[in-house]
Design a protein around this motif. Structure first.
Motif, PDB file in Angstrom:
ATOM      1  N   UNK A 180      80.051  13.857  65.032  1.00 19.03           N
ATOM      2  CA  UNK A 180      79.386  13.686  63.733  1.00 19.03           C
ATOM      3  C   UNK A 180      77.473  13.311  64.238  1.00 19.03           C
ATOM      4  N   UNK A 181      77.785  13.598  65.372  1.00 15.82           N
ATOM      5  CA  UNK A 181      76.383  13.339  66.572  1.00 15.82           C
ATOM      6  C   UNK A 181      75.826  14.604  66.783  1.00 15.82           C
ATOM      7  N   UNK A 182      76.746  15.147  66.914  1.00 17.39           N
ATOM      8  CA  UNK A 182      76.114  16.613  67.805  1.00 17.39           C
ATOM      9  C   UNK A 182      74.953  17.628  66.981  1.00 17.39           C
ATOM     10  N   UNK A 183      75.474  17.884  65.314  1.00 18.64           N
ATOM     11  CA  UNK A 183      74.098  18.522  64.090  1.00 18.64           C
ATOM     12  C   UNK A 183      74.656  17.822  63.692  1.00 18.64           C
ATOM     13  N   UNK A 184      73.854  18.442  62.155  1.00 20.24           N
ATOM     14  CA  UNK A 184      73.692  17.605  61.312  1.00 20.24           C
ATOM     15  C   UNK A 184      74.642  18.512  60.403  1.00 20.24           C
ATOM     16  N   UNK A 185      75.562  18.245  60.279  1.00 19.18           N
ATOM     17  CA  UNK A 185      76.488  19.098  59.950  1.00 19.18           C
ATOM     18  C   UNK A 185      77.479  19.282  58.115  1.00 19.18           C
ATOM     19  N   UNK A 186      76.871  17.381  58.441  1.00 19.97           N
ATOM     20  CA  UNK A 186      77.538  16.758  56.769  1.00 19.97           C
ATOM     21  C   UNK A 186      76.401  17.537  55.720  1.00 19.97           C
ATOM     22  N   UNK A 187      77.291  18.087  53.876  1.00 20.30           N
ATOM     23  CA  UNK A 187      76.639  18.736  53.197  1.00 20.30           C
ATOM     24  C   UNK A 187      75.462  19.178  53.525  1.00 20.30           C
ATOM     25  N   UNK A 188      75.805  20.367  55.065  1.00 24.47           N
ATOM     26  CA  UNK A 188      74.975  21.619  54.102  1.00 24.47           C
ATOM     27  C   UNK A 188      75.017  21.842  53.767  1.00 24.47           C
ATOM     28  N   UNK A 189      75.990  22.581  52.904  1.00 23.37           N
ATOM     29  CA  UNK A 189      76.573  23.691  51.935  1.00 23.37           C
ATOM     30  C   UNK A 189      75.469  22.995  50.499  1.00 23.37           C
ATOM     31  N   UNK A 190      75.146  21.203  50.217  1.00 25.21           N
ATOM     32  CA  UNK A 190      74.401  21.298  49.126  1.00 25.21           C
ATOM     33  C   UNK A 190      72.412  21.165  49.982  1.00 25.21           C
ATOM     34  N   UNK A 191      72.256  21.252  51.304  1.00 27.94           N
ATOM     35  CA  UNK A 191      71.700  21.363  51.648  1.00 27.94           C
ATOM     36  C   UNK A 191      70.845  22.809  51.479  1.00 27.94           C
ATOM     37  N   UNK A 192      71.512  23.249  51.273  1.00 25.96           N
ATOM     38  CA  UNK A 192      71.271  24.831  52.142  1.00 25.96           C
ATOM     39  C   UNK A 192      70.025  24.873  51.515  1.00 25.96           C
ATOM     40  N   UNK A 193      69.830  25.187  49.592  1.00 20.97           N
ATOM     41  CA  UNK A 193      68.736  25.755  48.973  1.00 20.97           C
ATOM     42  C   UNK A 193      67.662  24.807  48.679  1.00 20.97           C
TER      43      UNK A 193
ATOM     44  N   UNK B 254      72.322  28.250  70.481  1.00 15.77           N
ATOM     45  CA  UNK B 254      71.085  28.319  69.708  1.00 15.77           C
ATOM     46  C   UNK B 254      71.205  28.875  67.975  1.00 15.77           C
ATOM     47  N   UNK B 255      72.851  29.303  68.375  1.00 16.38           N
ATOM     48  CA  UNK B 255      73.115  30.090  66.494  1.00 16.38           C
ATOM     49  C   UNK B 255      74.394  30.271  66.683  1.00 16.38           C
ATOM     50  N   UNK B 256      74.846  31.039  65.558  1.00 15.37           N
ATOM     51  CA  UNK B 256      76.614  31.535  65.309  1.00 15.37           C
ATOM     52  C   UNK B 256      76.623  32.373  66.253  1.00 15.37           C
ATOM     53  N   UNK B 257      75.593  33.391  67.028  1.00 18.59           N
ATOM     54  CA  UNK B 257      76.467  34.404  67.257  1.00 18.59           C
ATOM     55  C   UNK B 257      77.104  34.044  68.288  1.00 18.59           C
ATOM     56  N   UNK B 258      75.444  33.169  68.995  1.00 18.66           N
ATOM     57  CA  UNK B 258      75.919  32.248  70.629  1.00 18.66           C
ATOM     58  C   UNK B 258      76.638  31.040  70.788  1.00 18.66           C
ATOM     59  N   UNK B 259      77.680  30.854  69.703  1.00 18.86           N
ATOM     60  CA  UNK B 259      78.581  29.798  69.228  1.00 18.86           C
ATOM     61  C   UNK B 259      79.972  30.833  69.447  1.00 18.86           C
ATOM     62  N   UNK B 260      79.508  31.990  68.859  1.00 19.63           N
ATOM     63  CA  UNK B 260      81.051  33.319  69.070  1.00 19.63           C
ATOM     64  C   UNK B 260      80.645  34.000  70.526  1.00 19.63           C
TER      65      UNK B 260
ATOM     66  N   UNK C 128      64.092  25.680  64.896  1.00 14.21           N
ATOM     67  CA  UNK C 128      65.170  27.196  66.320  1.00 14.21           C
ATOM     68  C   UNK C 128      65.477  25.749  67.387  1.00 14.21           C
ATOM     69  N   UNK C 129      65.912  24.911  67.858  1.00  9.23           N
ATOM     70  CA  UNK C 129      66.206  24.324  68.307  1.00  9.23           C
ATOM     71  C   UNK C 129      67.919  24.547  68.909  1.00  9.23           C
ATOM     72  N   UNK C 130      68.264  24.335  67.258  1.00  8.92           N
ATOM     73  CA  UNK C 130      69.633  24.596  66.796  1.00  8.92           C
ATOM     74  C   UNK C 130      70.209  25.233  65.590  1.00  8.92           C
ATOM     75  N   UNK C 131      70.227  26.739  65.564  1.00  3.49           N
ATOM     76  CA  UNK C 131      70.019  26.438  64.461  1.00  3.49           C
ATOM     77  C   UNK C 131      71.671  27.377  63.561  1.00  3.49           C
ATOM     78  N   UNK C 132      73.002  26.714  64.705  1.00  2.00           N
ATOM     79  CA  UNK C 132      74.171  26.431  64.213  1.00  2.00           C
ATOM     80  C   UNK C 132      74.746  25.822  62.962  1.00  2.00           C
TER      81      UNK C 132
ATOM     82  N   UNK D 267      75.135  25.857  79.099  1.00  2.00           N
ATOM     83  CA  UNK D 267      73.594  25.093  78.979  1.00  2.00           C
ATOM     84  C   UNK D 267      72.516  26.172  78.279  1.00  2.00           C
ATOM     85  N   UNK D 268      71.280  25.607  77.476  1.00  2.00           N
ATOM     86  CA  UNK D 268      70.425  26.710  77.275  1.00  2.00           C
ATOM     87  C   UNK D 268      70.373  27.652  77.687  1.00  2.00           C
ATOM     88  N   UNK D 269      69.992  27.871  79.222  1.00  2.00           N
ATOM     89  CA  UNK D 269      70.166  28.981  79.906  1.00  2.00           C
ATOM     90  C   UNK D 269      71.385  29.315  80.378  1.00  2.00           C
TER      91      UNK D 269
END
Length: 509
Positions: free
Chosen positions: A304-317, A280-286, A339-343, A184-186
């Motif tokens: 595929x619906x949880x987060x927009x993980x498709x093609x993030x490497x191209x969108x990054x910059x 929130x982020x990669x640290x919390x995921x770990x 800030x909702x999720x930075x994974x 959960x978020x908390x």
């Protein structure tokens, strides 16, 4: 008679003299001398006493953590205590699904292993003074004492204790109450320690026997799971973390979640349902990964619906061209949204098979998706998702499992027509099951009634699919016709422009 009275009188006098001398010794002898005498007296008694005692306390690290050895010994001695101890304690131990019997305090039982006899005793010490404690239970200290002959010291320390701990853990794992965890978020609290996981009892009834799938495919999956669960030494040998990834993909209603429950029941594992949108982020995921226990299945459904993980490497910059022109309120709102999720995709890949994935063992990671083509290839390549399982539409072999589950029949005259329709129609096991389920206790709604309903539903689905295909073909033809007309108009327009240029300039391009 007089001699016996004199004997008791002399014994009483002797005891009184000994107590008097001991009192004088404690009162008038220097403390240093007392310690010296006690120390050497103990050495003398130990020299003559042939047994060794080992104490296992319930808490370690100043009572901040329960001892795993104490819990394993309690599980190991449970069966022996119920068989041999004269005084028993009954208790419902945390995470156990059955009543646990253990020997009462100041009770002793005998155990024998490979011809070596040992003695186990349960004891406790009450606090001398009343003091404040964070624990709701009393402040008594509980412990087990193992006694054995000193000639067996090497065997006990190198073989027997390892056997006790391993067997205790196996017994505890078999008797434990399995759980379904969710993040959960908390933060939640487990005892007096914060945790990012909350749980309920896992009671899903699904098994591979009730799973609507081809029998050969189910057998293949079961063999793979058994090989994984027994593969600790193999994974160590090849230098890989003891984990395995499964990708379940297919249309909605094909049994992906049921497959996960069947896997958990088959292996007797806990299930961790990981909701990426609340991380929130990669640290919390770990941290979530580290807190997950061994013998567990970590599930990310509809990835595929949880987060927009498709093609993030191209969108990054890439930057939003209008971000600079945003007013402060809009810019702040966009920052909050981010800030909702930075994974990131990189963080998720490290979660699956990075260095931190080796923290713990005997874990299965499962992704489910309805659209496998949308996922980044790096996320589902072999080595991360080791086994890809397609959960397809219901065919005749899967239907027979559902017919056995819902109607308790193995064959019926209508099976032939149903098999033909299933080969011609794409319907999910969930749709088939809905038609096999009786809507009431009416005796008229027997297996024939339900099967006829299924046939009608399959015919309707087939007709609907035919109409849909015709509509799609019509729309496609209309689109092609419009594109053709548009192309002709473009050609006419281009010819008109070329003719005007020739007239004006006298040049043909």
């Amino acid at each position: 008679m007089m001699m016996k009275g004199e004997m008791w009188s002399n014994l009483g006098s002797t005891m009184a003299a000994i107590m008097f001398m001991y009192a004088m010794f404690r009162q008038y002898f220097p403390i240093q001398l007392q310690d010296y005498i006690f120390r050497y007296s103990k050495k003398l008694s130990n020299f003559m006493y042939p047994y060794v005692h080992v104490t296992f306390d319930e808490f370690t690290g100043e009572r901040m953590k329960k001892s795993e050895a104490f819990a394993a010994i309690r599980s190991y001695l449970s069966d022996k205590s119920s068989a041999y101890a004269k005084r028993l304690k009954a208790d419902v131990v945390k995470d156990s699904q059955s009543l646990v019997l253990s020997m009462d305090y100041d009770e002793e039982i005998t155990d024998e292993f490979n011809g070596v006899k040992v003695w186990w005793a349960a004891n406790r010490t009450a606090p001398r003074t009343q003091q404040f404690s964070f624990y709701p239970v009393s402040d008594e200290k509980r412990f087990y004492i193992l006694k054995f002959h000193k000639r067996d010291r090497e065997f006990i320390t190198r073989t027997y204790l390892i056997h006790v701990l391993n067997q205790g853990k196996v017994i505890a794992a078999e008797n434990r109450q399995r759980k379904l965890y969710s993040n959960s978020a908390g933060q939640g609290w487990s005892g007096f320690r914060s945790t990012r996981w909350t749980h309920v009892v896992f009671e899903h009834p699904a098994t591979f026997d009730t799973l609507a799938m081809d029998a050969k495919k189910k057998q293949e999956i079961k063999k793979d799971l058994i090989k994984f669960s027994k593969g600790k030494e193999y994974y160590t040998k090849i230098g890989k973390a003891w984990k395995r990834g499964y990708l379940l993909y297919g249309p909605p209603g094909t049994g992906k979640s049921t497959m996960i429950a069947a896997m958990a029941n088959f292996l007797n594992y806990d299930v961790y349902d990981l909701e990426l949108t609340t991380v929130k982020n990669n640290v919390e995921l770990r941290r979530l990964l580290i807190e997950a226990s061994n013998k567990s299945i970590i599930v990310i459904e509809d990835i595929d619906c949880s987060l927009d993980l498709t093609g993030q490497r191209e969108k990054k910059n890439k930057k939003d061209d209008n971000e600079e022109a945003m007013d402060p309120i809009s810019r702040k709102a966009k920052e909050e949204e981010k800030k909702d999720s930075e994974v990131t995709l990189s963080g998720l890949l490290n979660f699956i098979d990075g260095l931190w994935s080796a923290c713990g063992g005997e874990r299965i990671i499962v992704f489910t998706t309805n659209h496998v083509e949308k996922l980044d290839p790096a996320l589902i390549r072999r080595g991360r998702m080791d086994k890809h399982i397609e959960m397809s539409y219901c065919r005749f072999e899967a239907f027979k499992v559902l017919a056995k589950n819902y109607l308790d029949i193995d064959t019926h005259p209508l099976f032939g027509e149903i098999g033909r329709l299933l080969d011609e129609t794409d319907v999910t096991p969930a749709d088939v099951a809905e038609n096999l389920m009786s809507k009431s206790d009416d005796e008229e709604e027997d297996e024939t009634y339900c099967l006829k309903n299924l046939i009608e539903a399959l015919k309707a689905a087939k007709e609907e699919a035919r109409k849909k295909a015709e509509e799609e073909a019509r729309l496609k033809a209309e689109k092609e016709e419009k594109e053709k007309e548009q192309s002709v108009k473009e050609d006419v327009k281009q010819d008109a422009i070329s003719a005007r240029e020739v007239k004006e300039n006298g040049v043909i391009h």
